[in-house]
Write an enzyme that holds these catalytic residues in place. Structure first.
Site, PDB file in Angstrom:
ATOM      1  NE  ARG A  33      24.859  81.161  33.284  1.00 38.61           N
ATOM      2  CZ  ARG A  33      25.718  81.467  32.319  1.00 38.61           C
ATOM      3  NH1 ARG A  33      26.785  80.701  32.114  1.00 38.61           N
ATOM      4  NH2 ARG A  33      25.517  82.521  31.559  1.00 38.61           N
ATOM      5  N   GLY A 131       9.852  97.032  25.675  1.00 35.08           N
ATOM      6  CA  GLY A 131       8.599  97.708  25.966  1.00 35.08           C
ATOM      7  C   GLY A 131       8.173  97.492  27.397  1.00 35.08           C
ATOM      8  CE  LYS A 187      13.173  99.236  31.494  1.00 29.21           C
ATOM      9  NZ  LYS A 187      12.741  98.277  32.526  1.00 29.21           N
ATOM     10  CB  SER A 250      10.417  97.477  38.369  1.00 29.78           C
ATOM     11  OG  SER A 250      11.735  97.930  38.098  1.00 29.78           O
TER      12      SER A 250
END
Length: 331
Positions: A33, A131, A187, A250
């Site tokens: 973008r 995954g 998750k 994460s």
């Protein structure tokens, strides 16, 4: 120049996928973008804002024009889940394969990404790639395995696996698109909860318990929506859950850690260039679960924390004081 594969979205994950796909010398078109990101990729072989550690392969070409992606046979969509409809609609896709690589549920409608994509590109063949993956490891060429769930069955799988598989990137076939999507979406929310446990320094026992009980919530929700148990216990469900709930790499886990340390969700997210999808998924997921009578207390706790309705220790204490029950029932 002819491109076999295009990647829509030049965040960390999209850039890592482009790096992996171009690792054997194939030409890959990457849409960003931001014009400055396009310039930096094409001129400096870097993506400083999103994946600064990678020196990008010379066969990656960046573009800011969505129309350039329209006729590429295989498109990987890696935009934030809440923008998928507008971005895919803007491409004007007519047929071909669209592989969804974002994990989430659309706010306001409660639709999974495959349903959003079917409406935005009704003639495209939809697949879901999901995954246990950290972008920097994929970009570095470290071994990775994922679920590639194909709505078009084995014929589509054979087509896509040829385009996507690499020596260090191994896709496993599934036709359970719903299961692959639910695993990834749920998750993300559970990773926020595990981050809270880390931020509160509650220990490894608590984290392991939360992962196990969170997986039970994923199963309850997934089975109610038609997901297969084997999919939820595979790479796109349990595998992704274990990885994402165990590392500050994460974005969702690190958001939860900050919440556990006393920060507000608004402040943390305002200070980030990247998106923690779980923050957007949590309230939608909780609404869907309530509407179906599905018990998801950990998800509800995450919503409470994101809304700032109670301190983290109080929310965790509420989970620990729930009535004692059997471990295994899914009802």
């Amino acid at each position: 120049m002819t491109f076999e594969v295009g990647v829509v979205g030049a965040g960390a994950w999209g850039t890592a996928l482009a790096q992996m796909l171009s690792s054997d010398g194939r030409e890959v078109l990457l849409w960003a973008r931001e014009s400055e990101v396009v310039r930096e990729i094409n001129e400096d072989r870097r993506n400083g804002p999103f994946l600064p550690s990678a020196c990008l392969n010379p066969t990656i070409t960046a573009t800011a024009d969505l129309a350039d992606m329209a006729r590429i046979p295989v498109l990987l969509l890696v935009t934030p889940a809440q923008h998928l409809a507008s971005v895919l609609g803007g491409i004007g896709r007519d047929g071909g394969d669209v592989v969804l690589c974002s994990k989430g549920i659309e706010a306001g409608t409660g639709r999974l990404m495959a349903d959003v994509a079917r409406d935005a590109a009704p003639d495209a063949s939809i697949a879901v790639l999901s995954g246990p993956t950290f972008a920097h490891e994929v970009a570095d060429g470290l071994p990775t395995a994922v679920t590639l769930a194909c709505a078009g069955g084995e014929e589509q799988w054979l087509r896509l696996s040829t385009a996507i598989a690499r020596p260090t990137f191994r896709p496993y076939y599934s036709d359970d698109v719903t299961g692959a999507e639910i695993g990834g979406a749920v998750k993300n929310v559970l990773a926020i909860a595990c981050g809270v446990v880390e931020g509160l320094r509650l220990g490894q026992n608590a984290r392991a318990a939360l992962i196990s009980r969170g997986f039970a919530e994923m199963q309850r929700f997934g089975l109610a929506l038609g997901a297969r148990p084997k999919t939820l216990s595979g790479l796109s469900g349990l595998g992704d859950l274990v990885l994402t709930c165990s590392s500050t790499s994460s974005r969702n886990f690190s958001l939860g850690k900050a919440l556990g340390e006393g920060a507000s969700a608004t402040a943390v997210m305002a200070d980030r260039a990247t998106v923690a999808e779980g923050a957007f998924t949590a309230p939608v997921l909780a609404d869907l679960a309530r509407g179906r009578g599905i018990s998801m207390p950990i998800v509800e706790a995450v919503v409470t924390l994101l809304e700032g309705a109670a301190p983290a220790r109080e929310v965790v204490a509420g989970l620990l004081s729930r009535p004692l029950t059997a471990e295994n029932p899914l009802v």
